[in-house]
Design an enzyme around this catalytic site. Sequence first.
Site, mmCIF file in Angstrom:
data_model
loop_
_atom_site.group_PDB
_atom_site.id
_atom_site.type_symbol
_atom_site.label_atom_id
_atom_site.label_comp_id
_atom_site.label_asym_id
_atom_site.label_seq_id
_atom_site.Cartn_x
_atom_site.Cartn_y
_atom_site.Cartn_z
ATOM 1 N N SER A 175 0.807 -1.222 0.000
ATOM 2 C CA SER A 175 0.000 0.000 0.000
ATOM 3 C C SER A 175 0.844 1.277 0.000
ATOM 4 O O SER A 175 1.881 1.369 0.659
ATOM 5 C CB SER A 175 -0.914 0.002 1.229
ATOM 6 O OG SER A 175 -1.632 1.213 1.315
ATOM 7 N N LYS B 289 -14.147 -4.203 3.056
ATOM 8 C CA LYS B 289 -14.975 -2.999 3.001
ATOM 9 C C LYS B 289 -16.443 -3.255 3.339
ATOM 10 O O LYS B 289 -17.137 -2.358 3.826
ATOM 11 C CB LYS B 289 -14.867 -2.343 1.623
ATOM 12 C CG LYS B 289 -13.528 -1.676 1.357
ATOM 13 C CD LYS B 289 -13.549 -0.929 0.031
ATOM 14 C CE LYS B 289 -12.260 -0.157 -0.196
ATOM 15 N NZ LYS B 289 -12.316 0.655 -1.439
#
Length: 286
Positions: free
Chosen positions: A20, A71
Amino acid sequence: MKIDGYTRMAAVVANPIKHSLSPFIHNLAFDLTDENGVYLAWEVESKKLAAIVENVRNLDMYGLNISMPYKGEIIKFMDELSPAAELIGAVNTVVNHSGKLIGHNTDGIGFFNSLKKYDFKIENKQILVLGGGGAAIALIAQAALSGAKKIVVAARKSASYDPLNEKLAKLSAKTGVEILLTDLSGADRLQKELNQTDLLVNATSVGMDGASFPLEKSLLLPDKLLVVDAIYKVRETPFLHWAKEQGAQTENGLGMLIGQAAESFYLWTGKEMPVDKITLEMEREV
Protein backbone atom coordinates in the site's frame (compact mmCIF):
# COMPACT_ATOMS: atom_id res chain seq x y z
CA MET A 1 8.63 12.31 12.29
CA LYS A 2 8.17 12.92 16.01
CA ILE A 3 6.96 9.94 18.06
CA ASP A 4 6.16 10.53 21.73
CA GLY A 5 3.52 9.82 24.35
CA TYR A 6 1.00 12.05 22.58
CA THR A 7 1.29 10.45 19.14
CA ARG A 8 -1.97 9.03 17.80
CA MET A 9 -2.29 6.18 15.34
CA ALA A 10 -4.21 5.46 12.18
CA ALA A 11 -3.85 2.36 10.04
CA VAL A 12 -5.00 0.72 6.85
CA VAL A 13 -6.44 -2.77 7.27
CA ALA A 14 -6.63 -5.28 4.41
CA ASN A 15 -5.23 -8.55 3.15
CA PRO A 16 -2.86 -8.17 1.36
CA ILE A 17 -1.77 -4.61 2.15
CA LYS A 18 2.03 -4.46 2.47
CA HIS A 19 2.22 -2.94 -1.02
CA SER A 20 0.00 0.00 0.00
CA LEU A 21 0.96 3.61 -0.72
CA SER A 22 -1.35 4.86 2.05
CA PRO A 23 1.37 4.97 4.76
CA PHE A 24 3.52 7.13 2.47
CA ILE A 25 0.64 9.54 1.80
CA HIS A 26 -0.64 9.90 5.36
CA ASN A 27 2.71 10.03 7.16
CA LEU A 28 3.83 12.74 4.75
CA ALA A 29 0.56 14.58 5.48
CA PHE A 30 1.14 14.30 9.24
CA ASP A 31 4.62 15.81 8.78
CA LEU A 32 3.49 18.61 6.48
CA THR A 33 0.62 19.66 8.77
CA ASP A 34 2.52 19.28 12.08
CA GLU A 35 -0.02 16.70 13.22
CA ASN A 36 1.39 14.33 15.86
CA GLY A 37 0.28 11.12 14.21
CA VAL A 38 1.61 7.96 12.63
CA TYR A 39 0.01 5.71 10.01
CA LEU A 40 0.66 1.97 9.69
CA ALA A 41 -0.40 -0.89 7.42
CA TRP A 42 -1.96 -3.92 9.13
CA GLU A 43 -2.36 -7.12 7.15
CA VAL A 44 -4.88 -9.15 9.15
CA GLU A 45 -7.13 -12.17 8.82
CA SER A 46 -10.90 -11.80 8.90
CA LYS A 47 -11.18 -13.41 12.35
CA LYS A 48 -9.12 -10.56 13.83
CA LEU A 49 -11.30 -7.72 12.55
CA ALA A 50 -13.37 -7.45 15.74
CA ALA A 51 -10.22 -7.11 17.86
CA ILE A 52 -8.77 -4.52 15.49
CA VAL A 53 -11.93 -2.43 15.71
CA GLU A 54 -11.97 -2.63 19.50
CA ASN A 55 -8.35 -1.44 19.56
CA VAL A 56 -9.42 1.74 17.76
CA ARG A 57 -11.40 2.57 20.89
CA ASN A 58 -8.93 1.16 23.42
CA LEU A 59 -5.92 2.97 21.94
CA ASP A 60 -7.80 6.19 21.08
CA MET A 61 -6.78 5.90 17.44
CA TYR A 62 -7.87 8.41 14.81
CA GLY A 63 -9.48 5.51 12.99
CA LEU A 64 -8.81 3.15 10.12
CA ASN A 65 -8.74 2.91 6.38
CA ILE A 66 -10.29 -0.31 5.11
CA SER A 67 -9.37 -1.97 1.84
CA MET A 68 -10.17 -5.28 0.18
CA PRO A 69 -11.55 -7.69 1.16
CA TYR A 70 -13.04 -6.04 4.26
CA LYS A 71 -14.97 -3.00 3.00
CA GLY A 72 -18.29 -4.80 3.40
CA GLU A 73 -17.46 -7.00 6.37
CA ILE A 74 -16.38 -4.06 8.54
CA ILE A 75 -19.89 -2.56 8.46
CA LYS A 76 -21.25 -4.83 11.19
CA PHE A 77 -18.74 -3.36 13.64
CA MET A 78 -19.76 0.27 13.04
CA ASP A 79 -21.95 2.32 15.37
CA GLU A 80 -23.14 4.51 12.49
CA LEU A 81 -22.71 4.89 8.73
CA SER A 82 -22.41 8.02 6.61
CA PRO A 83 -25.02 8.43 3.85
CA ALA A 84 -22.44 7.52 1.19
CA ALA A 85 -21.24 4.39 3.01
CA GLU A 86 -24.82 3.25 3.57
CA LEU A 87 -25.76 3.81 -0.07
CA ILE A 88 -22.61 2.14 -1.44
CA GLY A 89 -22.71 -0.72 1.05
CA ALA A 90 -18.99 -0.40 1.74
CA VAL A 91 -16.75 1.41 4.22
CA ASN A 92 -13.22 2.55 3.46
CA THR A 93 -12.75 4.91 6.42
CA VAL A 94 -13.53 4.43 10.11
CA VAL A 95 -13.58 7.59 12.24
CA ASN A 96 -13.29 7.42 16.03
CA HIS A 97 -15.52 10.04 17.68
CA SER A 98 -14.71 9.56 21.38
CA GLY A 99 -15.30 5.83 21.12
CA LYS A 100 -18.20 6.02 18.66
CA LEU A 101 -17.09 4.49 15.37
CA ILE A 102 -18.57 5.97 12.21
CA GLY A 103 -18.07 4.27 8.85
CA HIS A 104 -17.52 6.50 5.82
CA ASN A 105 -16.77 5.90 2.17
CA THR A 106 -14.44 8.59 0.83
CA ASP A 107 -13.76 7.01 -2.58
CA GLY A 108 -16.49 8.92 -4.42
CA ILE A 109 -16.14 12.30 -2.74
CA GLY A 110 -12.35 12.04 -3.04
CA PHE A 111 -12.69 11.35 -6.74
CA PHE A 112 -14.89 14.36 -7.42
CA ASN A 113 -12.76 16.62 -5.21
CA SER A 114 -9.77 15.67 -7.36
CA LEU A 115 -11.57 17.14 -10.39
CA LYS A 116 -11.96 20.62 -8.89
CA LYS A 117 -8.79 21.73 -10.67
CA TYR A 118 -10.76 21.36 -13.91
CA ASP A 119 -13.62 23.44 -12.46
CA PHE A 120 -15.77 20.34 -12.82
CA LYS A 121 -18.86 19.95 -10.65
CA ILE A 122 -21.05 16.86 -11.05
CA GLU A 123 -24.31 18.67 -10.23
CA ASN A 124 -26.67 18.60 -13.24
CA LYS A 125 -24.05 16.81 -15.33
CA GLN A 126 -24.18 13.49 -17.18
CA ILE A 127 -21.52 10.87 -16.44
CA LEU A 128 -20.60 7.67 -18.26
CA VAL A 129 -18.83 5.05 -16.14
CA LEU A 130 -17.10 1.99 -17.60
CA GLY A 131 -17.34 -0.97 -15.22
CA GLY A 132 -19.56 -2.03 -12.35
CA GLY A 133 -17.17 -3.10 -9.59
CA GLY A 134 -16.58 -1.54 -6.19
CA ALA A 135 -14.76 1.55 -7.48
CA ALA A 136 -17.50 2.20 -10.04
CA ILE A 137 -20.30 1.85 -7.47
CA ALA A 138 -18.60 4.35 -5.15
CA LEU A 139 -18.37 6.92 -7.96
CA ILE A 140 -21.92 6.27 -9.13
CA ALA A 141 -23.39 6.59 -5.63
CA GLN A 142 -21.50 9.81 -4.90
CA ALA A 143 -22.49 11.28 -8.26
CA ALA A 144 -26.12 10.55 -7.44
CA LEU A 145 -25.82 12.04 -3.94
CA SER A 146 -24.16 15.14 -5.42
CA GLY A 147 -26.99 15.82 -7.87
CA ALA A 148 -25.88 14.34 -11.18
CA LYS A 149 -28.49 14.67 -13.92
CA LYS A 150 -27.98 11.21 -15.41
CA ILE A 151 -25.55 8.33 -14.89
CA VAL A 152 -24.88 5.73 -17.58
CA VAL A 153 -22.97 2.59 -16.64
CA ALA A 154 -21.39 0.46 -19.36
CA ALA A 155 -20.41 -3.10 -18.45
CA ARG A 156 -19.76 -6.31 -20.35
CA LYS A 157 -22.50 -8.94 -20.45
CA SER A 158 -21.54 -11.59 -17.89
CA ALA A 159 -23.00 -13.41 -14.89
CA SER A 160 -22.72 -10.19 -12.88
CA TYR A 161 -24.65 -8.05 -15.40
CA ASP A 162 -28.18 -8.69 -14.13
CA PRO A 163 -27.24 -8.35 -10.42
CA LEU A 164 -25.51 -5.08 -11.29
CA ASN A 165 -28.66 -3.88 -13.05
CA GLU A 166 -30.68 -4.64 -9.90
CA LYS A 167 -28.17 -2.78 -7.71
CA LEU A 168 -28.22 0.27 -9.96
CA ALA A 169 -32.02 0.26 -10.00
CA LYS A 170 -32.00 0.38 -6.18
CA LEU A 171 -29.49 3.25 -6.19
CA SER A 172 -31.68 5.12 -8.65
CA ALA A 173 -34.79 4.56 -6.53
CA LYS A 174 -33.05 5.75 -3.35
CA THR A 175 -31.56 8.89 -4.89
CA GLY A 176 -34.09 9.85 -7.55
CA VAL A 177 -31.32 10.08 -10.17
CA GLU A 178 -31.65 8.32 -13.52
CA ILE A 179 -29.09 5.48 -13.64
CA LEU A 180 -28.98 3.27 -16.73
CA LEU A 181 -26.96 0.13 -17.49
CA THR A 182 -25.87 -0.61 -21.05
CA ASP A 183 -23.77 -3.26 -22.76
CA LEU A 184 -20.16 -2.13 -23.13
CA SER A 185 -19.94 -3.82 -26.53
CA GLY A 186 -22.91 -1.87 -27.94
CA ALA A 187 -21.03 0.84 -29.85
CA ASP A 188 -24.10 2.59 -31.29
CA ARG A 189 -25.76 3.01 -27.89
CA LEU A 190 -22.48 4.10 -26.30
CA GLN A 191 -21.94 6.72 -29.00
CA LYS A 192 -25.42 8.11 -28.40
CA GLU A 193 -24.77 8.40 -24.65
CA LEU A 194 -21.25 9.78 -25.17
CA ASN A 195 -22.64 12.63 -27.25
CA GLN A 196 -24.51 13.85 -24.14
CA THR A 197 -21.77 13.07 -21.60
CA ASP A 198 -19.75 15.58 -19.57
CA LEU A 199 -17.47 13.08 -17.80
CA LEU A 200 -16.20 9.68 -18.97
CA VAL A 201 -14.57 7.39 -16.38
CA ASN A 202 -12.82 4.07 -16.80
CA ALA A 203 -13.42 2.32 -13.47
CA THR A 204 -12.18 -1.06 -14.71
CA SER A 205 -8.68 -2.53 -14.47
CA VAL A 206 -8.44 -2.74 -18.28
CA GLY A 207 -5.34 -0.82 -19.28
CA MET A 208 -3.29 -1.62 -16.19
CA ASP A 209 -1.05 -3.74 -18.43
CA GLY A 210 -0.30 -0.65 -20.50
CA ALA A 211 -1.79 -2.23 -23.63
CA SER A 212 -5.44 -3.32 -23.26
CA PHE A 213 -8.36 -1.01 -24.05
CA PRO A 214 -11.79 -0.87 -22.35
CA LEU A 215 -14.09 0.13 -25.24
CA GLU A 216 -14.39 0.52 -29.01
CA LYS A 217 -11.67 2.81 -30.39
CA SER A 218 -14.00 3.92 -33.20
CA LEU A 219 -16.10 5.95 -30.74
CA LEU A 220 -15.93 9.72 -31.09
CA LEU A 221 -15.67 11.95 -28.04
CA PRO A 222 -17.65 15.20 -27.78
CA ASP A 223 -15.94 18.56 -27.33
CA LYS A 224 -14.98 19.67 -23.81
CA LEU A 225 -15.24 16.14 -22.40
CA LEU A 226 -13.29 15.32 -19.24
CA VAL A 227 -11.90 11.76 -19.30
CA VAL A 228 -10.56 9.99 -16.21
CA ASP A 229 -8.94 6.59 -15.76
CA ALA A 230 -8.99 5.18 -12.21
CA ILE A 231 -5.70 3.41 -12.95
CA TYR A 232 -2.68 5.26 -11.52
CA LYS A 233 0.21 2.78 -11.79
CA VAL A 234 0.31 3.46 -15.54
CA ARG A 235 0.74 7.22 -15.87
CA GLU A 236 -1.02 7.40 -19.25
CA THR A 237 -3.04 4.34 -20.19
CA PRO A 238 -3.93 3.61 -23.84
CA PHE A 239 -7.44 4.83 -22.92
CA LEU A 240 -6.15 8.23 -21.79
CA HIS A 241 -3.82 8.50 -24.79
CA TRP A 242 -6.77 7.82 -27.12
CA ALA A 243 -8.88 10.46 -25.36
CA LYS A 244 -6.08 13.03 -25.42
CA GLU A 245 -5.61 12.50 -29.17
CA GLN A 246 -9.28 13.45 -29.59
CA GLY A 247 -8.73 16.68 -27.67
CA ALA A 248 -10.21 15.67 -24.31
CA GLN A 249 -8.89 16.79 -20.94
CA THR A 250 -7.48 13.71 -19.20
CA GLU A 251 -6.66 12.66 -15.65
CA ASN A 252 -5.21 9.42 -14.31
CA GLY A 253 -6.15 7.72 -11.03
CA LEU A 254 -3.51 9.34 -8.85
CA GLY A 255 -5.82 12.24 -8.08
CA MET A 256 -8.54 9.84 -6.95
CA LEU A 257 -6.09 7.93 -4.73
CA ILE A 258 -4.89 11.10 -3.03
CA GLY A 259 -8.38 12.60 -2.98
CA GLN A 260 -9.91 9.76 -0.98
CA ALA A 261 -6.92 9.87 1.39
CA ALA A 262 -7.34 13.63 1.83
CA GLU A 263 -10.98 13.19 2.78
CA SER A 264 -10.07 10.51 5.34
CA PHE A 265 -7.31 12.73 6.74
CA TYR A 266 -9.74 15.62 7.16
CA LEU A 267 -12.30 13.42 8.91
CA TRP A 268 -9.64 12.27 11.38
CA THR A 269 -7.77 15.52 12.02
CA GLY A 270 -9.94 18.41 10.88
CA LYS A 271 -6.99 19.52 8.73
CA GLU A 272 -6.74 19.89 4.98
CA MET A 273 -4.19 17.54 3.42
CA PRO A 274 -1.63 19.52 1.35
CA VAL A 275 -2.67 17.72 -1.82
CA ASP A 276 -0.43 19.61 -4.25
CA LYS A 277 2.77 18.86 -2.31
CA ILE A 278 1.81 15.23 -1.79
CA THR A 279 0.94 14.82 -5.46
CA LEU A 280 4.44 15.99 -6.42
CA GLU A 281 5.99 13.45 -4.06
CA MET A 282 3.67 10.69 -5.25
CA GLU A 283 4.57 11.33 -8.89
CA ARG A 284 8.16 10.53 -7.94
CA GLU A 285 7.09 7.47 -5.95
CA VAL A 286 4.68 5.80 -8.41
